[in-house]
Design a protein around this motif. Structure first.
Motif, PDB file in Angstrom:
ATOM      1  N   ASN A  74      27.339  64.667  47.229  1.00 13.77           N
ATOM      2  CA  ASN A  74      27.318  64.069  48.572  1.00 13.77           C
ATOM      3  C   ASN A  74      28.508  64.526  49.400  1.00 13.77           C
ATOM      4  OD1 ASN A  74      25.051  62.594  47.789  1.00 13.77           O
ATOM      5  ND2 ASN A  74      26.213  60.746  47.327  1.00 13.77           N
ATOM      6  N   ALA A  75      29.695  64.554  48.781  1.00 11.22           N
ATOM      7  CA  ALA A  75      30.915  64.943  49.495  1.00 11.22           C
ATOM      8  C   ALA A  75      30.828  66.396  49.946  1.00 11.22           C
ATOM      9  CB  ALA A  75      32.136  64.732  48.602  1.00 11.22           C
ATOM     10  N   GLY A  76      30.284  67.253  49.088  1.00 10.19           N
ATOM     11  CA  GLY A  76      30.143  68.654  49.468  1.00 10.19           C
ATOM     12  C   GLY A  76      29.138  68.852  50.580  1.00 10.19           C
ATOM     13  N   LEU A  77      28.007  68.173  50.491  1.00 14.84           N
ATOM     14  CA  LEU A  77      26.973  68.321  51.516  1.00 14.84           C
ATOM     15  C   LEU A  77      27.460  67.801  52.860  1.00 14.84           C
ATOM     16  CD1 LEU A  77      24.105  69.065  52.326  1.00 14.84           C
ATOM     17  CD2 LEU A  77      23.337  66.835  51.478  1.00 14.84           C
ATOM     18  N   ALA A  78      28.232  66.741  52.857  1.00  9.05           N
ATOM     19  CA  ALA A  78      28.745  66.176  54.111  1.00  9.05           C
ATOM     20  C   ALA A  78      29.647  67.159  54.847  1.00  9.05           C
ATOM     21  CB  ALA A  78      29.505  64.884  53.831  1.00  9.05           C
ATOM     22  N   ARG A  79      30.306  68.049  54.102  1.00 13.12           N
ATOM     23  CA  ARG A  79      31.259  68.987  54.697  1.00 13.12           C
ATOM     24  C   ARG A  79      30.707  70.404  54.840  1.00 13.12           C
ATOM     25  NH1 ARG A  79      33.617  65.094  51.893  1.00 13.12           N
ATOM     26  NH2 ARG A  79      35.657  64.257  52.504  1.00 13.12           N
ATOM     27  N   ALA A  80      29.493  70.635  54.382  1.00 16.52           N
ATOM     28  CA  ALA A  80      28.937  71.989  54.335  1.00 16.52           C
ATOM     29  C   ALA A  80      28.711  72.571  55.728  1.00 16.52           C
ATOM     30  CB  ALA A  80      27.623  71.975  53.556  1.00 16.52           C
ATOM     31  N   THR A  81      29.091  73.834  55.904  1.00 15.84           N
ATOM     32  CA  THR A  81      28.839  74.550  57.153  1.00 15.84           C
ATOM     33  C   THR A  81      27.906  75.738  56.946  1.00 15.84           C
ATOM     34  OG1 THR A  81      30.744  76.041  56.931  1.00 15.84           O
ATOM     35  CG2 THR A  81      31.139  73.907  57.985  1.00 15.84           C
ATOM     36  N   GLY A  82      27.520  76.012  55.707  1.00 21.98           N
ATOM     37  CA  GLY A  82      26.670  77.159  55.427  1.00 21.98           C
ATOM     38  C   GLY A  82      25.225  76.921  55.815  1.00 21.98           C
ATOM     39  N   MET A  83      24.513  78.011  56.087  1.00 24.48           N
ATOM     40  CA  MET A  83      23.081  77.920  56.380  1.00 24.48           C
ATOM     41  C   MET A  83      22.327  77.428  55.149  1.00 24.48           C
ATOM     42  SD  MET A  83      20.569  80.935  57.789  1.00 24.48           S
ATOM     43  CE  MET A  83      18.802  80.705  57.995  1.00 24.48           C
ATOM     44  N   TYR A  84      22.810  77.828  53.950  1.00 25.09           N
ATOM     45  CA  TYR A  84      22.206  77.401  52.693  1.00 25.09           C
ATOM     46  C   TYR A  84      23.228  76.649  51.857  1.00 25.09           C
ATOM     47  CZ  TYR A  84      18.053  80.175  53.673  1.00 25.09           C
ATOM     48  OH  TYR A  84      16.907  80.664  54.238  1.00 25.09           O
ATOM     49  N   PHE A  85      22.712  75.849  50.925  1.00 27.78           N
ATOM     50  CA  PHE A  85      23.575  74.968  50.130  1.00 27.78           C
ATOM     51  C   PHE A  85      23.169  75.038  48.672  1.00 27.78           C
ATOM     52  CE2 PHE A  85      24.658  70.876  48.197  1.00 27.78           C
ATOM     53  CZ  PHE A  85      25.962  70.668  48.655  1.00 27.78           C
ATOM     54  N   LYS A  86      24.172  75.235  47.819  1.00 26.75           N
ATOM     55  CA  LYS A  86      23.908  75.266  46.377  1.00 26.75           C
ATOM     56  C   LYS A  86      24.970  74.469  45.643  1.00 26.75           C
ATOM     57  CE  LYS A  86      22.521  77.974  42.458  1.00 26.75           C
ATOM     58  NZ  LYS A  86      21.463  76.973  42.229  1.00 26.75           N
ATOM     59  N   VAL A  87      24.552  73.814  44.552  1.00 27.69           N
ATOM     60  CA  VAL A  87      25.468  73.103  43.663  1.00 27.69           C
ATOM     61  C   VAL A  87      25.655  73.933  42.408  1.00 27.69           C
ATOM     62  CG1 VAL A  87      25.871  71.005  42.333  1.00 27.69           C
ATOM     63  CG2 VAL A  87      24.669  70.876  44.531  1.00 27.69           C
ATOM     64  N   VAL A  88      26.909  74.147  42.028  1.00 32.29           N
ATOM     65  CA  VAL A  88      27.229  74.803  40.759  1.00 32.29           C
ATOM     66  C   VAL A  88      28.158  73.871  39.992  1.00 32.29           C
ATOM     67  CG1 VAL A  88      28.267  76.798  39.616  1.00 32.29           C
ATOM     68  CG2 VAL A  88      26.975  77.115  41.739  1.00 32.29           C
ATOM     69  N   ASP A  89      27.718  73.384  38.855  1.00 30.72           N
ATOM     70  CA  ASP A  89      28.554  72.490  38.059  1.00 30.72           C
ATOM     71  C   ASP A  89      29.749  73.246  37.500  1.00 30.72           C
ATOM     72  OD1 ASP A  89      26.918  70.358  38.568  1.00 30.72           O
ATOM     73  OD2 ASP A  89      25.767  70.555  36.711  1.00 30.72           O
ATOM     74  N   SER A  90      30.830  72.525  37.275  1.00 32.87           N
ATOM     75  CA  SER A  90      32.114  73.162  36.973  1.00 32.87           C
ATOM     76  C   SER A  90      32.164  73.860  35.624  1.00 32.87           C
ATOM     77  CB  SER A  90      33.239  72.127  37.046  1.00 32.87           C
ATOM     78  OG  SER A  90      32.999  71.069  36.139  1.00 32.87           O
ATOM     79  N   ASP A  91      31.228  73.558  34.720  1.00 31.73           N
ATOM     80  CA  ASP A  91      31.198  74.260  33.437  1.00 31.73           C
ATOM     81  C   ASP A  91      30.176  75.395  33.427  1.00 31.73           C
ATOM     82  OD1 ASP A  91      29.147  72.437  33.596  1.00 31.73           O
ATOM     83  OD2 ASP A  91      29.240  71.810  31.504  1.00 31.73           O
ATOM     84  N   ASP A  92      29.540  75.653  34.562  1.00 33.65           N
ATOM     85  CA  ASP A  92      28.559  76.724  34.673  1.00 33.65           C
ATOM     86  C   ASP A  92      29.109  77.853  35.543  1.00 33.65           C
ATOM     87  OD1 ASP A  92      26.917  75.028  33.214  1.00 33.65           O
ATOM     88  OD2 ASP A  92      25.971  74.191  35.002  1.00 33.65           O
ATOM     89  N   TRP A  93      28.317  78.904  35.731  1.00 33.89           N
ATOM     90  CA  TRP A  93      28.776  80.026  36.537  1.00 33.89           C
ATOM     91  C   TRP A  93      27.574  80.812  37.048  1.00 33.89           C
ATOM     92  CZ3 TRP A  93      28.802  79.673  31.322  1.00 33.89           C
ATOM     93  CH2 TRP A  93      28.211  80.687  30.575  1.00 33.89           C
ATOM     94  N   LEU A  94      27.808  81.740  37.989  1.00 36.93           N
ATOM     95  CA  LEU A  94      26.759  82.593  38.534  1.00 36.93           C
ATOM     96  C   LEU A  94      26.924  84.016  38.036  1.00 36.93           C
ATOM     97  CD1 LEU A  94      26.503  81.411  42.268  1.00 36.93           C
ATOM     98  CD2 LEU A  94      25.338  80.493  40.241  1.00 36.93           C
ATOM     99  N   GLU A  95      25.799  84.664  37.736  1.00 31.29           N
ATOM    100  CA  GLU A  95      25.813  86.064  37.303  1.00 31.29           C
ATOM    101  C   GLU A  95      26.057  86.947  38.517  1.00 31.29           C
ATOM    102  OE1 GLU A  95      25.005  89.932  36.344  1.00 31.29           O
ATOM    103  OE2 GLU A  95      23.578  88.878  37.641  1.00 31.29           O
ATOM    104  N   GLU A  96      27.012  87.864  38.414  1.00 31.89           N
ATOM    105  CA  GLU A  96      27.528  88.558  39.591  1.00 31.89           C
ATOM    106  C   GLU A  96      26.485  89.399  40.314  1.00 31.89           C
ATOM    107  OE1 GLU A  96      31.096  91.650  40.927  1.00 31.89           O
ATOM    108  OE2 GLU A  96      31.217  90.585  39.000  1.00 31.89           O
ATOM    109  N   ASP A  97      25.717  90.215  39.613  1.00 33.45           N
ATOM    110  CA  ASP A  97      24.756  91.089  40.288  1.00 33.45           C
ATOM    111  C   ASP A  97      23.690  90.274  41.012  1.00 33.45           C
ATOM    112  OD1 ASP A  97      26.106  93.326  39.414  1.00 33.45           O
ATOM    113  OD2 ASP A  97      24.783  93.694  37.695  1.00 33.45           O
TER     114      ASP A  97
END
Length: 340
Positions: A74-97
């Motif tokens: 909720n706190a992140g969404l309230a402050r979001a300025t991006g056209m798109y929104f994604k949640v990434v949990d702190s113990d996870d990560w995104l594959e670079e390519d």
């Protein structure tokens, strides 16, 4: 406006926060990373502040009192300025390519001031300690690399459903849906992945293995023992999901979406029912009966579909043999689909 806002809710995440954020900052100037430190008592806040100093144009840190995962989203969404929104949990990560491919696509849409309401990508369960992984894809469900609607989707396999890890919503869709996640409650990602769907008109599927989900922590919410100990929270969220959307109204507009959403509730009912059966005491058996009674009272049509036409009906079989069949089927499914 940034192209993509990524919110990282975190609580006592010092052991893995760096791995997460390091995978996000490679996105560059068009990404907004909001780290929400949810009342941590370890070095999480200190690590987050260090990234904000190092990447002042990318990283913002919110320090707040503990409110749980939903409060962080909720706190992140309230402050979001991006056209798109994604949640990434702190113990996870995104594959670079895959991450870079996603950002190139979003950059084009932002430049043209167009873009689908929802992006779907593949994700992987990583059992790091065991050295195993399993990727969930949707190439049989959605057309690849083209904008589509709910009328064009295919059938979901048993292990496929839309979870938070797979989804990137347009921020304005989330705000239009008015999704607000309850505080101090586990499993609220089910609400995030469910409630906004009727507001989505257009979708785009990228067959890229983007989200890397870490499995293996003893205290993880998907751990079976933890699920059983938190069954009250699971039941609470299951009821909230079942009561959040008028599926008859959705069916009039998007029949295939309504069928999927009913299937999603069925899965949640099955999970709640099975873990009540695994708990096995008299109170759990009573809660199991009450759960089904509550669904029947709030929505008789939904109850009928869940009880007689969906997977969840097999978790409400009568007698000891019914219980054995249900638990045996659950154990087999865990082995086949390799979930926690």
């Amino acid at each position: 406006m940034k192209h993509l806002t990524i919110t990282v809710p975190c609580f006592n995440s010092e052991a893995y926060l760096e791995r997460c954020v390091d995978s996000l900052v490679v996105g560059g100037e068009h990404v907004e990373i909001i780290i929400v430190n949810d009342g941590s008592t370890d070095r999480t806040g200190e690590i987050a502040d260090r990234y904000a100093r190092q990447f002042p144009d990318l990283v913002t840190v919110v320090h707040k009192q503990n409110g749980g995962h939903g409060s962080g989203v909720n706190a992140g969404l309230a402050r979001a300025t991006g056209m798109y929104f994604k949640v990434v949990d702190s113990d996870d990560w995104l594959e670079e390519d895959a991450y870079r491919a996603l950002l190139r696509k979003i950059e084009r849409w932002c430049g043209e001031c167009v873009g689908p309401d929802l992006l779907v990508c593949d994700y992987t369960y990583n059992h790091l300690e065991e050295g195993t992984k399993k990727t969930i894809h949707y190439k049989n469900v959605f057309p690849q690399d083209q904008v589509c609607t709910w009328d064009e989707i295919g059938l979901f396999h048993p292990a496929q459903y839309l979870v938070m890890h797979a989804l990137i919503y347009r921020t304005d869709i989330l705000r239009k849906s008015r999704v607000i996640l309850p505080e101090h409650t586990f499993y609220v990602d089910n609400l995030f992945a469910y409630c906004p769907l009727p507001y989505v008109e257009t979708l785009y599927y990228m067959h890229h293995n983007l989200y890397q989900y870490y499995l293996g922590r003893d205290d993880q919410s998907v751990n079976e023992k933890v699920l059983i100990s938190r069954i009250d929270q699971q039941i609470k969220v299951t009821k909230m999901v079942a009561e959040s959307v008028d599926l008859q109204e959705v069916k009039r507009r998007y029949p295939k979406l309504a069928n999927y959403m009913c299937r999603n509730i069925s899965i949640m009912m099955a999970i709640s029912s099975i873990h009540l059966l695994l708990k096995g005491d008299e109170q759990a058996r009573s809660r199991h009966c009450q759960l089904w009674a509550d669904i029947k009272k709030s929505d008789p049509k939904l109850y009928y579909r869940l009880r007689y036409t969906k997977l969840s009906g097999f978790t409400n079989l009568p007698g000891k043999l019914g219980k054995l069949a249900t638990v045996g089927g659950y154990r087999l499914a865990r082995k086949i689909y390799q979930f926690q």
